[in-house]
Write an enzyme that holds these catalytic residues in place. Structure first.
Site, short mmCIF file in Angstrom:
data_model
loop_
_atom_site.label_atom_id
_atom_site.label_comp_id
_atom_site.label_asym_id
_atom_site.label_seq_id
_atom_site.Cartn_x
_atom_site.Cartn_y
_atom_site.Cartn_z
N SER A 1 0.80 -1.23 0.00
CA SER A 1 0.00 0.00 0.00
C SER A 1 0.83 1.27 0.00
CB SER A 1 -0.93 0.00 1.22
OG SER A 1 -0.17 0.02 2.42
N LYS B 1 -6.55 3.57 8.70
CA LYS B 1 -5.65 4.56 8.10
C LYS B 1 -6.26 5.96 8.13
CE LYS B 1 -3.43 1.17 5.08
NZ LYS B 1 -3.21 0.71 3.70
#
Length: 855
Positions: A732, A775
């Site tokens: 990611s 996140k």
């Protein structure tokens, strides 16, 4: 040529050829004192017979067995002559035919007194040692060993010391004879009568247990006094060992006699009781177990096994070991809750109220429990109607329990949630910790063939809770180990399978036990370490980390009241303002759960309690500016993200961790070189591949971004991810690495208020990633205003709390170009952000908490 002693019977006597009786020790009757034996003439060439594992001494008579062909020939030749042979010990007893270099140099001149031929072709000879000899030179090796020898007499200095040594040796030998059962008692008296110290030394050495090296050492010592000194030490050691052995034998015999005495007394006691008409205790115990088996409500198979074992126990004496094993087994069988259950409280409104009282938020978990209660309630109310319905599924039976798995970071309330569920349903609660378990028998129990066997933890917990439908929590299921003793995770497959746990068989019980009504709740921090077959049997419910708002409500509604009670404070003695709680959350804790937050609140309460205990009466009001006075300097100092990203080549990434989301900075720099590419910061293999893909994409599209196409041929690139001690991995960070590289090579800083996450391809596409909620919460926590996300992750924003969605901007992209347009400042804007003194200023300052301590 091979010799070994035979028939060295302590109680046997040998007869010479003349029929004279010879004592076993070879002690010849002494002639008159002062008379000396005439010296034997030694032939010029003497036959040498090697001995295996034995030393023959002068002045002793020893029987030997002769089996080797050349040894038999040696004896035959010697008997036809003067019957004199040389006896030497072999240094290496394992050799079948030792050569001269394998034999000791000092031996004994011996006379063959008697010879007996055996039917198997071997010989038995009786030899008498005459005197000590030394081999000067071997003259032949075939057909047997021959050598030139010389006399090697001992030295002896008569005197009081030698007489004392002789008496002490004889005394110790007599004591040893008393301790050895096979030695005749008169042997000690005969030793006491020997007045020649040399003859006594050799006679005692013949009977003393010692190694071959020690026996040869006795023979080679020249001084008779030295021989006696050495023998006294060996006799003392042997006597100590024999006395210890006699003590052990006496204790063992006493124990056996005690057991026999107890057995006879019990038999007599039983006979007396029968005469008096009293009931036997053994029979009373058997009947008591029989009654408990009838009342336990066991299924047919378990009842048959229990009664079978009971009949075996009734036939055994209570003192036998098997009796205790069967009694323990029956005690487990009758104490299990075969048919004992607790009635469920199926009031859905009551359950909702209890769950809300105990925990804030966690709506997914609460809804699942309420659904379970609602289904149970409907099944109970409509039992008659459901039975009338036709069913075509004759294999699968109705499922009564549920198997849930709460997955989330530490401190979010997974374990306490299980206790709350039990309280809401009115069931009993039990818990076992699976972290670190490596033995399969911990789950399924030990078979009764092992000493100290017992059931596994599942059965033990059900016995303690005394109910077969509890809320059963299997804590830390993701931390189960495995080794040569088995895999506990595999044993849990049967426990957590609704199709199998109705007949769970523990190895110790070896009968089925119904676990279908148990509500199993497993907890884990991550799913990766749980085997796929086990994960497939559980209903996974994710419990994410808390937002700042949720932590504030949890602190005000749950943590502060609990800490007041635990620290002996009354309501009103301490008050926390909203600003104080939020400052504790931001500057003194950084976690997905609330454990550290509760500890910090507890520290404040304890300081207030200390002040009250010292006599203070005024109530404490804890405001934001008072927090450092109670907790010290902040653990997480605030710094402007602008200072981290004001230099081109630094981008802000978002990461998922087992403890929630986090922010990481990816730094890129270049230096003169030639195609060097360095990655540092404890990066995993997947993250390294993402960095390589990012560099390849930038090189392939350098012209599009105004980067010299041959920049890499003259430069080395170094990418570093701070917090190097923390391992990092995953794809990611791809979009963040591309942004940092383009920012470095175009000299355009990254916007300080933008975080990003997403996987990239070599064609410039941005692919979806996981952990979006965690996140985004991390970005909100550090003060970022915008987050760049993959377009296909748009659906995941529904899991983000509403207040966070309203406070932040989300940029959904499908390509890297779209992300760079949002993330990078243009050059004119960057130039305006530079002050006159050369420092760069951000037009959108955002603050983030640094993970470093302020110390």
């Amino acid at each position: 040529m091979w010799m070994r002693p035979f028939g060295l019977d302590w109680e046997g006597y040998f007869l010479s050829d003349e029929g004279e009786e010879i004592p076993p020790m070879g002690i010849q009757p002494e002639s008159g004192r002062g008379q000396e034996e005439p010296a034997v003439e030694i032939p010029e060439e003497l036959p040498i017979l090697p001995l295996r594992g034995v030393v023959v001494y002068p002045l002793t008579v020893v029987p030997l067995a002769v089996g080797q062909p050349r040894s038999i020939r040696l004896v035959d030749d010697a008997v036809l002559g003067r019957k004199l042979i040389g006896l030497v010990a072999s240094k290496r007893p394992e050799l079948e035919e030792p050569m001269p270099e394998d034999c000791y140099a000092v031996g004994t001149l011996a006379l063959i007194q008697r010879l007996l031929r055996m039917p198997d072709g071997t010989m038995r000879i009786l030899v008498m040692g005459l005197e000590r000899i030394r081999i000067v030179e071997y003259t032949a090796t075939q057909p047997y060993l021959k050598a030139r020898v010389e006399r090697h007499p001992e030295t002896m200095t008569p005197g009081p010391e030698l007489e004392a040594l002789r008496r002490k040796t004889a005394e110790l030998f007599a004591r040893m004879v008393e301790l050895v059962p096979g030695l005749p008692d008169q042997l000690g008296a005969m030793a006491m009568a020997v007045e020649d110290p040399k003859q006594l030394a050799y006679a005692v050495a013949t009977y003393l247990r010692m190694s071959l090296q020690e026996a040869q050492e006795i023979l080679e010592l020249d001084d008779v006094a030295a021989k006696l000194h050495r023998l006294i030490a060996l006799l003392t050691r042997e006597i100590e060992v024999l006395e210890l052995g006699r003590k052990i034998q006496s204790e063992a015999q006493a124990q056996v006699e005690k057991m026999q005495r107890e057995f006879f007394l019990r038999q007599q006691l039983e006979a007396i009781r029968r005469e008096l008409g009293e009931v036997d205790e053994h029979q009373m115990e058997v009947e008591e177990f029989r009654r408990k088996i009838e009342e336990a409500g066991m299924p047919p198979e378990a009842k048959r096994e229990a009664l079978r074992e009971l009949e075996r126990m009734a036939k055994l004496p209570p003192a036998s070991a098997e009796y205790g094993v069967i009694r323990t087994y029956l005690d487990w069988m009758v104490s299990l809750p075969w048919n004992r259950t607790t009635p469920d409280n199926l009031d859905v409104a009551h359950a909702r109220k209890v769950l809300d009282e105990d925990h804030y938020g966690l709506q997914d978990v609460k809804e699942r429990i309420l659904e379970y209660l609602a289904v149970r309630k409907l099944k109970q109310e409509r039992a008659g109607q459901l039975e009338e319905l036709e069913t075509r599924d004759y294999i699968r039976r109705a499922r009564e329990g549920a198997i849930l798995c709460f997955v989330g970071p530490p401190g979010v309330g997974k374990t306490s949630l299980g206790q709350s569920i039990a309280r809401a349903m009115g069931r009993k609660f039990t818990r076992i910790a699976l972290g670190g378990i490596r033995d399969e028998a911990e789950i399924r129990g030990f078979r009764r063939t092992y000493v100290g066997a017992m059931p596994g933890r599942i059965i033990q917990a059900l016995r303690r809770v005394e109910s077969r439908n509890p809320v059963f929590m299997l804590d830390e299921v993701d931390k189960i180990g495995a080794d040569w003793r088995g895999d506990p995770a595999s044993a849990l497959l049967e426990v957590l399978d609704p199709e199998q746990n109705r007949e769970f068989r523990d190895h110790y019980l070896d009968v089925p036990f119904d676990l279908s009504q148990v509500l199993f709740i497993c907890t884990a921090n991550q799913l990766d370490t749980i085997p796929a077959p086990l994960r497939d049997r559980m209903e996974i419910i994710f419990i994410p980390g808390y937002t700042e708002t949720e932590k504030f409500h949890i602190a005000m509604g749950y943590l502060i009241p609990r800490q007041l009670r635990e620290n002996g404070l009354l309501p009103g003695e301490i008050t926390f303002t909203e600003a104080a709680v939020r400052r504790i959350i931001r500057e003194y804790t950084r976690e997905a759960g609330v454990r550290n937050l509760e500890r910090a609140i507890g520290r404040v309460c304890r300081k207030v309690a200390t002040r009250i205990a010292e006599g203070a009466t005024e109530a404490a009001l804890v405001d934001a500016e008072d927090v450092p006075r109670y907790l010290g300097k902040p653990l997480f100092t605030e710094e402007e993200i602008t200072h981290r990203v004001e230099v081109p080549g630094v981008a802000i990434g978002l990461a998922w961790t087992p403890t929630g989301g986090d922010v990481l900075f990816i730094e890129a720099t270049r230096m003169p070189g030639s195609k060097g590419f360095v990655l540092t910061g404890s990066l995993g293999e997947v993250m390294r591949e993402s960095a390589q893909a990012a560099l390849s994409y930038v090189r392939a599209h350098a012209k599009d971004y105004g980067i010299p196409e041959r920049f890499f041929e003259q430069s080395d690139i170094h990418i570093h991810v701070p917090a190097g001690a923390v391992p990092k991995d995953g794809p990611s960070a791809g979009i963040t690495i591309v942004t940092a590289l383009v920012s470095l090579l175009t000299d355009r800083p990254v916007r300080p208020d933008v975080g990003m996450t997403g996987e990239i391809t070599l064609r410039g596409k941005v692919l979806p990633v996981g952990g979006i909620k965690e996140k985004v919460l991390a970005a909100h926590r550090v003060g970022l205003r915008a987050v760049i996300l993959p377009k296909r992750n748009e659906k995941d924003l529904e899991d983000v709390p509403e207040d966070v969605r309203q406070a932040m901007q989300f940029v959904l992209v499908e390509s890297i170009d779209e992300a760079l347009q949002v993330a990078l400042q243009d050059r004119r804007e960057s130039a305006r952000a530079v002050s006159r003194d050369g420092t760069r200023r951000s037009r959108a300052p955002a603050k983030a908490k640094s993970g470093r301590s302020s110390r």
